[in-house]
Design an enzyme around this catalytic site. Structure first.
Site, PDB file in Angstrom:
ATOM      1  N   ALA A 229      55.043 -24.094   8.325  1.00 25.25           N
ATOM      2  CA  ALA A 229      56.017 -23.338   7.530  1.00 25.25           C
ATOM      3  C   ALA A 229      55.421 -22.875   6.202  1.00 25.25           C
ATOM      4  O   ALA A 229      54.295 -23.233   5.836  1.00 25.25           O
ATOM      5  CB  ALA A 229      57.263 -24.184   7.296  1.00 25.25           C
ATOM      6  N   HIS A 230      56.208 -22.107   5.468  1.00 20.81           N
ATOM      7  CA  HIS A 230      55.716 -21.497   4.228  1.00 20.81           C
ATOM      8  C   HIS A 230      55.346 -22.546   3.177  1.00 20.81           C
ATOM      9  O   HIS A 230      55.950 -23.590   3.067  1.00 20.81           O
ATOM     10  CB  HIS A 230      56.731 -20.489   3.667  1.00 20.81           C
ATOM     11  CG  HIS A 230      58.081 -21.046   3.349  1.00 20.81           C
ATOM     12  ND1 HIS A 230      59.123 -20.269   2.923  1.00 20.81           N
ATOM     13  CD2 HIS A 230      58.580 -22.302   3.389  1.00 20.81           C
ATOM     14  CE1 HIS A 230      60.189 -21.005   2.710  1.00 20.81           C
ATOM     15  NE2 HIS A 230      59.879 -22.248   2.988  1.00 20.81           N
ATOM     16  N   ASN A 231      54.304 -22.216   2.419  1.00 17.81           N
ATOM     17  CA  ASN A 231      53.815 -23.013   1.283  1.00 17.81           C
ATOM     18  C   ASN A 231      53.100 -24.301   1.677  1.00 17.81           C
ATOM     19  O   ASN A 231      52.768 -25.106   0.798  1.00 17.81           O
ATOM     20  CB  ASN A 231      54.942 -23.369   0.309  1.00 17.81           C
ATOM     21  CG  ASN A 231      55.740 -22.173  -0.134  1.00 17.81           C
ATOM     22  OD1 ASN A 231      55.190 -21.125  -0.423  1.00 17.81           O
ATOM     23  ND2 ASN A 231      57.054 -22.327  -0.173  1.00 17.81           N
TER      24      ASN A 231
END
Length: 316
Positions: A229-231
């Site tokens: 997922a993001h980050n």
């Protein structure tokens, strides 16, 4: 973009100098040219030490702002932040960028689309059906198999192997929620960085960051059907077995081993050299390196094995 233009879009007044801003960032990492935000009083200390000069804040945090700050007071900072991300969102295709460049010895199939601004290194192989978005970098000796999709601004290092069906740089799953139950999209304006010697199995998905970068570090190997997922920040030389999912902003140290169908909650920090058996459910950060874990709720692997023996004897 001027702060006054952002305030006009948000339909809110601004205070202080009308600054020119080039992007957004989270509070701890923001620069003078970036708009940042503080959702509640929990961020008061970070606010005082921020390098940014422009803020989205609640009214009770005005006294914590650095001197000579400009700001917009928001009834709901989370909603205003989401709305502001749209203003800084880049178009997926930018014709004004220079034409893509391709290094010596590279082989790009005629059925591949490469957008402007992208730089492909030497001896790269890109097979049919692949798409490489604007302003990407593909390192030397990397192989990209059929039907891979690489969104704009992605950086891929040298000697990487990207298998069929992989999607790199799609939007992270981020929304702010109104009191009426509407979901306001947080535009994902960061990118993905894949360091050297990474292998990504078929049909994996690695989402772009909200503001900065989702990072897969050097030498890491991902099996098929994995979602990052993001980050997220995945430490170097880690191994992930199929059908694993990692929640947003989770960071894993180097040489972690994650067995199949394991899941990680968001915003965790996992120590280096941690090992997780199949179907582990990780909901808390792990500080001690070198541990072996199993189960859900997660526990030490030896403890988990003893528990399985006790469960098997319940009917005796």
């Amino acid at each position: 973009m001027l702060l006054s233009s952002i305030a006009q879009h948000l339909k809110l007044p601004f205070f202080g100098e009308d600054l020119e801003l080039d992007s957004m960032n989270e509070l701890a990492l923001s620069l003078p040219s970036q708009l940042t935000f503080a959702i509640n009083k929990k961020y008061s200390q970070e606010l005082e030490s921020s390098k940014s000069k422009a803020f989205l804040i609640i009214d009770t945090l005005v006294e914590n702002l650095p001197k000579e700050s400009s700001y917009i007071i928001c009834p709901d900072v989370s909603i205003s932040m989401a709305q502001a991300t749209k203003l800084f969102n880049k178009r997926p295709i930018e014709p004004q960028l220079p034409s893509a460049t391709i290094g010596e010895g590279s082989m790009i199939d005629s059925m591949v689309r490469v957008e402007n601004g992208t730089c492909i290194g030497s001896n790269v192989i890109v097979m049919a059906g692949a798409y490489i978005g604007a302003n990407c970098v593909i390192g030397d000796d990397t192989t990209i198999y059929p039907n891979v999709t690489i969104y704009r601004d992605t950086i891929i290092g040298k000697e990487c192997i990207i298998h069929a069906g992989v999607v790199i740089g799609a939007d992270g799953f981020g929304f702010s929620h109104t009191k009426e139950g509407e979901h306001i999209k947080i535009y994902q304006n960061g990118n993905v960085i894949i360091e050297d010697c990474v292998e990504i199995g078929a049909n994996c998905a690695i989402d772009r960051a909200v503001f900065n970068s989702t990072i897969i570090r050097r030498g890491t190997k991902l099996d098929n059907f994995i979602h990052i997922a993001h980050n997220c920040d995945i430490g170097e030389h880690s191994i992930f077995v199929a059908q694993t999912g990692v929640g947003g902003s989770t960071k894993l140290g180097r040489n972690c081993v994650v067995s199949g169908q394991s899941a990680f909650s968001d915003h965790l920090n996992i120590a280096p050299f941690s090992t997780f058996s199949a179907r582990s459910g990780v909901t808390k950060s792990i500080e001690k390196s070198g541990g072996v874990y199993s189960g859900f709720p997660l526990m030490n692997h030896k403890e988990w094995k003893r528990l399985q023996v006790k469960i098997a004897r319940l009917n005796d």
